[in-house]
Design an enzyme around this catalytic site. Structure first.
Site, PDB file in Angstrom:
ATOM      1  N   HIS A   1      -6.270   8.624  -1.672  1.00 35.84           N
ATOM      2  CA  HIS A   1      -5.063   7.814  -1.536  1.00 35.84           C
ATOM      3  C   HIS A   1      -5.281   6.614  -0.612  1.00 35.84           C
ATOM      4  O   HIS A   1      -4.729   5.538  -0.855  1.00 35.84           O
ATOM      5  CB  HIS A   1      -3.922   8.676  -1.007  1.00 35.84           C
ATOM      6  CG  HIS A   1      -2.590   7.971  -1.007  1.00 35.84           C
ATOM      7  ND1 HIS A   1      -1.973   7.529  -2.161  1.00 35.84           N
ATOM      8  CD2 HIS A   1      -1.761   7.629   0.017  1.00 35.84           C
ATOM      9  CE1 HIS A   1      -0.824   6.955  -1.858  1.00 35.84           C
ATOM     10  NE2 HIS A   1      -0.674   7.007  -0.546  1.00 35.84           N
TER      11      HIS A   1
ATOM     12  N   ILE B   1       0.851  -1.183   0.000  1.00 33.93           N
ATOM     13  CA  ILE B   1       0.000   0.000   0.000  1.00 33.93           C
ATOM     14  C   ILE B   1       0.893   1.241   0.000  1.00 33.93           C
ATOM     15  O   ILE B   1       1.807   1.352   0.826  1.00 33.93           O
ATOM     16  CB  ILE B   1      -0.927   0.008   1.229  1.00 33.93           C
ATOM     17  CG1 ILE B   1      -1.802  -1.250   1.250  1.00 33.93           C
ATOM     18  CG2 ILE B   1      -1.788   1.264   1.265  1.00 33.93           C
ATOM     19  CD1 ILE B   1      -2.578  -1.429   2.555  1.00 33.93           C
ATOM     20  N   SER B   2       0.677   2.157  -0.946  1.00 34.36           N
ATOM     21  CA  SER B   2       1.407   3.418  -1.035  1.00 34.36           C
ATOM     22  C   SER B   2       2.912   3.155  -1.208  1.00 34.36           C
ATOM     23  O   SER B   2       3.316   2.624  -2.228  1.00 34.36           O
ATOM     24  CB  SER B   2       1.100   4.288   0.188  1.00 34.36           C
ATOM     25  OG  SER B   2       1.629   5.580   0.039  1.00 34.36           O
ATOM     26  N   SER B   3       3.736   3.487  -0.218  1.00 33.21           N
ATOM     27  CA  SER B   3       5.155   3.175  -0.323  1.00 33.21           C
ATOM     28  C   SER B   3       5.363   1.682  -0.556  1.00 33.21           C
ATOM     29  O   SER B   3       6.244   1.269  -1.319  1.00 33.21           O
ATOM     30  CB  SER B   3       5.890   3.605   0.949  1.00 33.21           C
ATOM     31  OG  SER B   3       7.258   3.305   0.883  1.00 33.21           O
TER      32      SER B   3
END
Length: 437
Positions: A304, A163-165
């Site tokens: 996000h 997730i994300s990074s």
């Protein structure tokens, strides 16, 4: 006739050999059979998140956490679950369902955890974007190798999701180690190499803002350059992105589709397009089934923080780690919901009746609805509710998960309100709209 000296030496050797025989026999009896649990495996308690140290080469000082189910499968699959910036391995464990799904399907889950101050994975340095170049990908590869040895895992079933990074790291892992990972699932990420920097910075504003655009061939070449000369199969990729992402903006979604379709050698035109859930657009490239070479899910109006309950089951379906995929979606009109509320000054209770009006049994249900502005659930019954306000999902309890055709289940909640005590206006069952009862 042997000399006395040779006779003495021969007797000594025979005596030594005779003494070694019991020791050799004991070692053979004690030797673990191929595929048996190793001493390291015995040191990790089942069904408990456990930190493992000394797992191998680890140039960036990552921490490693592992979750092994009680009934781990023979030659299990390995899933690497990678956290977001400011997060940790335990946060990823607590914020996703991969451990409970591991209990169901018998795979091993690894949770890498960053120790640098930003708590972001390195997806930008030249070292990270080159196979065995150093930094975080090398440490994660070491974790995979440790788990493969320790649990006699299937090296052909190693997967990554993040997730994300962690989504960016998923892209990096699949680029650096296409011979290790069979597939990946990236929630709100960017293409491999998009975040590249040369000045030591962890952040690439141009990429984050979605202004880095390249051709499919250029993106594919960027990923292939991480492992020059490799000609073997490439991992499949599942991509998730919200249209209102204000951290890693939505154009990155299209750039990732370009990259991974090119890496897979499939055309840019979707083989199929559908909407598995309200507000979702799913495109598949190079195939139409759950295991297409590339699958991309766009979430309309979502920011996000897009990961939600139930998405992990779709990840497993894409990976092929499930026994049948996510719970079958009922057809529109195959469910009916009735709700009544009882309100007072600043609070209310809502009683909900969910009826399966289809001809197919539902085994496991998630009832989605949106609370009016100003309402927040304080407690509930018949289901678990998350989050407490806004778009809420009520998930079945263990005792009422099965709904036969025509069967109903009662649930409800208590909530605070700031003046609007109305009931939700619409409901979905496992993502499909229900009729009002």
């Amino acid at each position: 006739m042997p000399t006395p000296h040779r006779t003495t030496v021969r007797r000594q050797l025979l005596a030594l050999f005779a003494g070694l025989l019991p020791l050799l026999a004991a070692l053979l009896v004690a030797a673990p059979a191929v595929g048996a649990r190793t001493e390291a495996a015995d040191a990790v308690p089942a069904a408990t998140l456990t930190e493992v140290t000394d797992f191998g080469t680890n140039p960036s000082n990552l921490r490693m956490y592992v979750y092994v189910p009680e009934n781990v499968a023979a030659k299990p699959a390995i899933l690497v679950a990678v956290h977001w910036c400011t997060g940790s391995g335990p946060d990823m464990y607590n914020g996703t369902e991969y451990d409970t799904l591991a209990d169901q399907y018998g795979f091993v889950v690894l949770y890498p955890s960053v120790t640098r101050s930003s708590k972001c994975f390195d997806v930008s340095s030249p070292q990270a974007l080159r196979r065995d170049g150093g930094s975080d990908p090398v440490g994660i590869r070491s974790m995979v190798d440790w788990a493969t040895r320790t649990y006699d895992a299937d090296p052909g079933r190693v997967f990554a999701t993040g997730i994300s990074s962690g989504a960016m790291m998923t892209n990096v892992l699949l680029g650096d180690y296409p011979d290790v990972f069979a597939a990946g699932a990236a929630f709100a990420g960017v293409p491999f190499g998009c975040f590249a920097t040369t000045d030591g910075s962890e952040w690439n504003s141009a990429c984050a803002q979605g202004t880095v655009t390249r051709t499919a061939q250029q993106w594919g070449d960027t990923a292939r350059a991480a492992f020059p000369g490799y000609t073997g199969p490439r991992p499949r990729m599942q991509l998730w992105h919200g249209t209102e992402d204000d951290v890693l903006r939505y154009p990155n979604f299209g750039e990732m589709i370009k990259q991974w379709t090119n890496v897979q050698g499939v055309g840019p035109t979707p083989a199929s397009t559908d909407s598995p859930q309200s507000g979702w657009t799913r495109t598949r490239y190079g195939g139409t089934g759950d295991r297409a070479p590339v699958e991309a899910i766009s979430l309309q109006g979502v920011g996000h923080n897009l990961y939600g309950y139930g998405m992990a089951a779709r990840v497993l379906a894409f990976f092929g780690l499930d026994s049948g995929g996510p719970t079958p979606q009922p057809q529109p009109g195959a469910c009916k919901v009735g709700v009544t509320t009882n309100a007072w000054n600043t609070g209310l209770t809502a009683s909900v009746t969910l009826t399966n009006t289809s001809s197919t049994a539902v085994n496991g249900w998630r009832l989605g609805f949106t609370l009016p502005t100003g309402q927040a659930i304080t407690n509930g019954w018949g289901a678990t509710y998350a989050p407490s306000s806004g778009a809420v999902t009520a998930t079945n309890a263990s005792y009422n998960a099965a709904l036969a055709p025509g069967a109903s289940v009662s649930l409800g909640y208590q909530a605070n309100h700031t003046g609007n005590s109305a009931a939700p206006g619409a409901f979905t069952l496992n993502g499909t709209a229900c009729t009002a009862g």
